[in-house]
Scaffold this motif. Structure first.
Motif, PDB file in Angstrom:
ATOM      1  N   UNK A 166       0.649  -1.403   0.097  1.00  0.00           N
ATOM      2  CA  UNK A 166      -0.417  -0.243  -0.143  1.00  0.00           C
ATOM      3  C   UNK A 166       0.950   1.339  -0.245  1.00  0.00           C
ATOM      4  N   UNK A 167       2.459   1.090  -0.458  1.00  0.00           N
ATOM      5  CA  UNK A 167       3.117   1.934  -0.183  1.00  0.00           C
ATOM      6  C   UNK A 167       3.465   2.640   1.158  1.00  0.00           C
ATOM      7  N   UNK A 168       3.351   1.721   2.133  1.00  0.00           N
ATOM      8  CA  UNK A 168       4.115   2.247   3.282  1.00  0.00           C
ATOM      9  C   UNK A 168       5.003   2.173   3.422  1.00  0.00           C
ATOM     10  N   UNK A 169       5.958   2.906   4.389  1.00  0.00           N
ATOM     11  CA  UNK A 169       7.506   3.350   4.425  1.00  0.00           C
ATOM     12  C   UNK A 169       7.756   2.834   5.921  1.00  0.00           C
ATOM     13  N   UNK A 173       1.668   4.612   7.480  1.00  0.00           N
ATOM     14  CA  UNK A 173       1.054   4.373   6.325  1.00  0.00           C
ATOM     15  C   UNK A 173       0.710   5.072   5.297  1.00  0.00           C
ATOM     16  N   UNK A 174      -0.226   5.242   4.185  1.00  0.00           N
ATOM     17  CA  UNK A 174      -0.967   6.691   3.837  1.00  0.00           C
ATOM     18  C   UNK A 174      -1.131   7.160   4.387  1.00  0.00           C
ATOM     19  N   UNK A 175      -1.197   8.812   4.411  1.00  0.00           N
ATOM     20  CA  UNK A 175      -1.657   9.657   5.151  1.00  0.00           C
ATOM     21  C   UNK A 175      -0.361  10.327   5.707  1.00  0.00           C
ATOM     22  N   UNK A 176       0.344   9.748   6.359  1.00  0.00           N
ATOM     23  CA  UNK A 176       1.906   9.719   7.335  1.00  0.00           C
ATOM     24  C   UNK A 176       2.774  11.154   6.393  1.00  0.00           C
ATOM     25  N   UNK A 234       3.247  -3.642  -8.573  1.00  0.00           N
ATOM     26  CA  UNK A 234       2.276  -2.520  -8.764  1.00  0.00           C
ATOM     27  C   UNK A 234       2.542  -0.637  -7.535  1.00  0.00           C
ATOM     28  N   UNK A 235       3.598  -0.826  -6.533  1.00  0.00           N
ATOM     29  CA  UNK A 235       3.787  -0.476  -5.423  1.00  0.00           C
ATOM     30  C   UNK A 235       5.249   0.153  -6.236  1.00  0.00           C
ATOM     31  N   UNK A 236       5.803  -0.843  -6.364  1.00  0.00           N
ATOM     32  CA  UNK A 236       6.999  -0.394  -7.537  1.00  0.00           C
ATOM     33  C   UNK A 236       6.952   0.993  -8.599  1.00  0.00           C
ATOM     34  N   UNK A 237       5.486   1.031  -9.253  1.00  0.00           N
ATOM     35  CA  UNK A 237       5.665   1.630 -10.280  1.00  0.00           C
ATOM     36  C   UNK A 237       5.116   2.999  -9.409  1.00  0.00           C
ATOM     37  N   UNK A 238       4.601   2.720  -8.543  1.00  0.00           N
ATOM     38  CA  UNK A 238       3.678   3.994  -8.471  1.00  0.00           C
ATOM     39  C   UNK A 238       4.948   4.604  -7.433  1.00  0.00           C
ATOM     40  N   UNK A 239       5.331   3.600  -6.587  1.00  0.00           N
ATOM     41  CA  UNK A 239       6.593   5.226  -6.100  1.00  0.00           C
ATOM     42  C   UNK A 239       7.480   5.668  -6.491  1.00  0.00           C
ATOM     43  N   UNK A 240       7.721   5.057  -7.655  1.00  0.00           N
ATOM     44  CA  UNK A 240       8.969   5.594  -8.970  1.00  0.00           C
ATOM     45  C   UNK A 240       7.934   6.710  -9.916  1.00  0.00           C
ATOM     46  N   UNK A 241       6.586   6.698  -9.913  1.00  0.00           N
ATOM     47  CA  UNK A 241       5.904   7.430 -10.841  1.00  0.00           C
ATOM     48  C   UNK A 241       5.395   8.424 -10.449  1.00  0.00           C
ATOM     49  N   UNK A 242       4.680   8.185  -9.311  1.00  0.00           N
ATOM     50  CA  UNK A 242       3.281   9.172  -8.891  1.00  0.00           C
ATOM     51  C   UNK A 242       4.086  10.364  -7.984  1.00  0.00           C
ATOM     52  N   UNK A 249       4.201   7.063   0.577  1.00  0.00           N
ATOM     53  CA  UNK A 249       5.012   7.379   1.828  1.00  0.00           C
ATOM     54  C   UNK A 249       6.236   7.422   1.201  1.00  0.00           C
ATOM     55  N   UNK A 250       6.054   6.191   0.064  1.00  0.00           N
ATOM     56  CA  UNK A 250       7.082   5.624  -0.584  1.00  0.00           C
ATOM     57  C   UNK A 250       7.281   6.323  -1.231  1.00  0.00           C
TER      58      UNK A 250
END
Ligand code: PGA
Length: 273
Positions: A166-169, A173-176, A234-242, A249-250
């Protein structure tokens, strides 16, 4: 300290191809995850040797989960081969579930003990975890003390990181917030779903955890991120591109001046590389 980037470059260049995306972001796609694990373990070993030669400690930020286990196995192998002495190493882990005893089978303290700490000569006093079993006011003080302990050690030289789906680091979590520090957090439903199998044999799964904050993580001098397998594509793509922001957070990894992302081909599948 200024020469850290040089110190951390792998003694044996990996066969992977770095992909240029943003100036300080180096992405390595490897055919087998073992290649990434060996490269990161040798970066850590080089750092430890270089610090020890100056009479200094290497300060490592460690992550738990399925992702880094091969790095820890390789560190143990190097130690057993007489190539890596942990006497001058200090460690800070990213996070811990709330309310679990240190020896709970699913606690991160137990995971680290079994995977690495019990197998190398790391002094017991050199191991640090975020506080996870205190009453609210004591917890807040202990979280500040954790931040202070990192500062007192001179800051983290190298932080290992996995990526949550979900993109947490860590458990940011999302929203941090980008400015967040070590604190108690509520686990996101997706995270609770991901960890449910680990707690299946126990009465209940934790709803909260204590985690280093995003600001804490981003202060480490070097970030080394690993992601393996199709479930991370999917999360790798999002973390690098979005777009960079608190909902992902990522994505803040891309703002760090010294970050390497190590992927196998399955995890890199959606990056277009
Ligand atoms: P994993 O977890 O290594 O078990 O996939 C990574 C994370 O959630 O940060």
């Amino acid at each position: 300290m200024a020469k850290l980037a040089t110190v951390l470059s792998s003694p044996m260049p990996p066969r992977s191809r770095p992909i240029a995306t943003e100036p300080h972001l180096r992405i390595h796609v490897v055919a087998e995850r073992e290649e990434a694990e060996r490269a990161l373990a040798s970066q850590i070993a080089a750092l430890v040797v270089e610090r020890a030669a100056r009479g200094e400690h290497a300060i490592l930020g460690l992550a738990t989960g399925g992702t880094p286990v091969g790095v820890y196995a390789e560190l143990v192998r190097l130690h057993r081969a007489g190539e890596l002495d942990f006497a001058r190493v200090e460690t800070f882990n990213l996070d811990e579930y709330e309310g679990l005893a240190a020896d709970h089978p699913a606690s991160f303290r137990r995971f680290m003990h079994e995977t690495l700490f019990a197998r190398v000569n790391l002094p017991a006093g050199a191991i640090h975890f975020p506080p996870a079993d205190l009453e609210p006011r004591a917890l807040e003080r202990a979280c500040s003390a954790y931040e202070e302990a990192i500062r007192a050690a001179g800051g983290i030289d190298l932080q290992l990181l996995g990526l949550g789906r979900n993109g947490h680091l860590a458990f940011n979590e999302p929203g941090s917030a980008r400015e967040s520090r070590t604190r108690r957090v509520e686990l996101h439903p997706a995270t609770r779903e991901d960890v449910a199998p680990i707690f299946a044999a126990h009465r209940s799964a934790p709803t909260h955890a204590v985690t280093m904050g995003l600001a804490t993580i981003l202060e480490a001098r070097a970030l080394r991120v690993l992601a393996f397998g199709a479930s991370k594509a999917a999360i790798v793509r999002r973390a690098l591109r979005e777009p960079i922001g608190p909902e992902l957070p990522a994505s803040y990894l891309r703002t760090h001046p010294d970050v390497e992302v190590w992927l196998d081909r399955a995890a890199a599948a959606e990056t277009g590389q």
